[in-house]
Write an enzyme that holds these catalytic residues in place. Structure first.
Site, PDB file in Angstrom:
ATOM      1  N   LYS A 249       0.716  -1.138  -0.160  1.00  0.00           N
ATOM      2  CA  LYS A 249      -0.322   0.095  -0.067  1.00  0.00           C
ATOM      3  C   LYS A 249       0.941   1.250  -0.105  1.00  0.00           C
ATOM      4  CE  LYS A 249      -4.166  -2.350   0.965  1.00  0.00           C
ATOM      5  NZ  LYS A 249      -3.704  -3.539   1.348  1.00  0.00           N
TER       6      LYS A 249
HETATM    7  C1  PLP Z   1      -4.508  -4.705   0.921  1.00  0.00           C
HETATM    8  C2  PLP Z   1      -3.648  -6.104   0.839  1.00  0.00           C
HETATM    9  C3  PLP Z   1      -4.027  -7.180   0.109  1.00  0.00           C
HETATM   10  C4  PLP Z   1      -5.248  -7.084  -0.936  1.00  0.00           C
HETATM   11  O1  PLP Z   1      -5.032  -6.009  -2.052  1.00  0.00           O
HETATM   12  P1  PLP Z   1      -6.199  -5.622  -2.665  1.00  0.00           P
HETATM   13  O2  PLP Z   1      -5.811  -4.597  -3.674  1.00  0.00           O
HETATM   14  O3  PLP Z   1      -7.164  -4.980  -1.590  1.00  0.00           O
HETATM   15  O4  PLP Z   1      -6.756  -6.775  -3.420  1.00  0.00           O
HETATM   16  C5  PLP Z   1      -3.096  -8.150   0.064  1.00  0.00           C
HETATM   17  N1  PLP Z   1      -2.145  -8.315   0.882  1.00  0.00           N
HETATM   18  C6  PLP Z   1      -1.870  -7.192   1.830  1.00  0.00           C
HETATM   19  C7  PLP Z   1      -0.802  -7.544   2.879  1.00  0.00           C
HETATM   20  C8  PLP Z   1      -2.439  -6.262   1.703  1.00  0.00           C
HETATM   21  O5  PLP Z   1      -2.353  -5.265   2.712  1.00  0.00           O
END
Ligand code: PLP
Length: 462
Positions: free
Chosen positions: A112
């Protein structure tokens, strides 16, 4: 480049406005009116460039009317300078033909950070230029919240409110949200699940008086600017393994469908992506939808990969929009049906989706045994989300097509699951060593719109 809503009824916006708005006013999600193309020579020319240069070349056509080349370059440079790896998104080989794209070298140790750090910088440029102030409200299953707080803490012109499901995030995730002491940061623990938090957020955005009154801005994974920032590492990963001269496949641990949708855009821009594989944990609405054609909301079952404990997968609406050939009314109709719990993907659209995506679901036991197996075979310790990806990737690998599994978080973010699997607690990187000593600051809130609205009005720095 202008941005239109997946439901076809919201104002058409330039990039900066779509970024600051988040959710479109008709309840839909913004998508670019057309997809810029990169030809084979342009893709090949990314080979050997810095991550920052690749990011500039991939994103520039999408943002050109809102940010000058210089503004974009500066924002990219600042966004990634705090990352703990010079490659930003390094590739590590797991087995012949199977690679991990490590997306956890940012300040909060999850992918993120790639998008959030960049939009923090872009918000600052846009708000300063217009002398505007916004209130950012986000809902998180854990990682978005910490990434948003880290990106916006202390910035002028912004208040950040992050809603997370009380008791359903890991201790590291919680502390990353509750320990920053900047006055513009507000961590809110809601009595409910992530889907409740996300539903409250949507309600706030659909309350137009409130939305305009506080200058509501969204940074959830529905934000187009986040998807865009994530497109970049599909290019850098694929080019490292020989694209555009040969195709590669990606497996993506998936919850809200933001990360894998970025891969869809990379493919639509011209990157030779063979398969995009959706990997889910026991919260498997997407795997079921791909297999049966029925998108049916179940109950959220807490898992060892909590950032994917989602039933309503918001960005899937974007994939549906393209699968329905841009028919906003048809998307709106399906989303209306979803309010009653499910919809059936029309045959033609399902076929279109299956041409792009494969899918798989991983049980709790398989997640833990995959962490153990990967450690035994390679010495690498992976986080539980990444393990879900690796297991599904192994089920979908094809000879001659390299598979890249996205490593979405650092194992130290989920030490309980890792310890359960292999008996060791992975240490936090040195820059986070103090996390467990700092005091926490959090407000409990009911799963109730009015309560939430008054809290935001009371806390924000007007
Ligand atoms: C947010 C997240 C996901 C999922 O990603 P999306 O874009 O919501 O599909 C998977 N793994 C981790 C560690 C995350 O923080």
């Amino acid at each position: 480049m202008r941005y239109i809503s997946t439901r076809g009824q919201a104002p058409v916006l330039p990039f900066a406005e779509a970024m600051m708005t988040g959710l479109a006013r008709d309840g839909g999600l913004y998508v670019p009116e057309t997809i810029p193309q990169m030809d084979a020579a342009e893709i090949a020319a990314l080979d050997g460039q810095s991550y920052e240069e690749a990011a500039f070349r991939v994103m520039q056509p999408f943002v050109a009317e809102s940010f000058s080349e210089n503004e974009l370059r500066q924002a990219i440079r600042r966004a990634y300078q705090g990352f703990g790896h010079a490659a930003r998104a390094p590739l590590v080989q797991l087995a012949p033909g199977h690679h991990l794209l490590e997306l956890f070298h940012g300040p909060t140790l999850a992918f993120k950070d790639f998008a959030m750090q960049l939009i923090g910088q872009l918000f600052q440029v846009a708000l300063a230029r217009e002398g505007r102030r916004v209130t950012i409200v986000g809902a998180t299953s854990g990682d978005t919240g910490s990434a948003a707080i880290e990106a916006f803490r202390g910035l002028p012109n912004v208040d950040v409110f992050i809603l997370y499901p009380h008791g359903r995030v890991s201790e590291v995730q919680r502390r990353q949200m509750t320990t920053p002491d900047d006055a513009n940061v507000h961590a809110l623990a809601i009595n409910g699940t992530f889907d409740d938090a996300q539903a409250r957020l949507k309600d706030l955005f659909n309350d137009h008086d409130f939305r305009d009154g506080v200058g509501l801005a969204g940074v959830n994974s529905i934000n187009w600017a986040r998807v865009l920032a994530q497109v970049v590492y599909y290019f850098t990963g694929a080019v490292s393994l020989g694209a555009p001269h040969r195709p590669v496949s990606f497996t993506v641990p998936t919850g809200n469908f933001g990360d894998i949708f970025a891969g869809t855009i990379a493919k639509a821009m011209g990157l030779p992506v063979d398969r995009l594989v959706i990997a889910t944990n026991q919260n498997d609405i997407l795997d079921r939808a791909m297999r049966t054609g029925t998108y049916e909301v179940g109950r959220v079952e807490p898992s060892v990969s909590p950032s994917m404990d989602i039933q309503v997968s918001s960005n899937f609406e974007r994939a549906l929009f393209y699968a329905l050939a841009g028919d906003g009314a048809a998307v709106a109709q399906l989303m209306q049906e979803l309010k009653a719990g499910s919809f059936t993907v029309p045959q033609g659209a399902l076929q279109h989706l299956r041409e792009i995506y494969d899918s798989g679901r991983v049980s709790e036991a398989e997640t833990l045994s995959t962490i153990a197996r990967v450690r035994a075979e390679t010495g690498e310790v992976v986080c539980p989300h990444t393990a879900v990806g690796i297991k599904v990737a192994d089920d979908h690998r094809k000879p001659g097509v390299p598979m890249i599994t996205l490593a979405t978080a650092h194992p130290a973010k989920f030490p309980d699951a890792v310890e359960q699997a292999v008996g060791i607690r992975p240490p936090l990187p040195p820059h986070m060593a103090r996390l467990f000593d700092l005091p926490e600051r959090v407000t409990r809130v009911e799963n109730d719109n009015e309560a939430l609205k008054s809290l935001i009005l009371e806390r924000r720095m007007a």
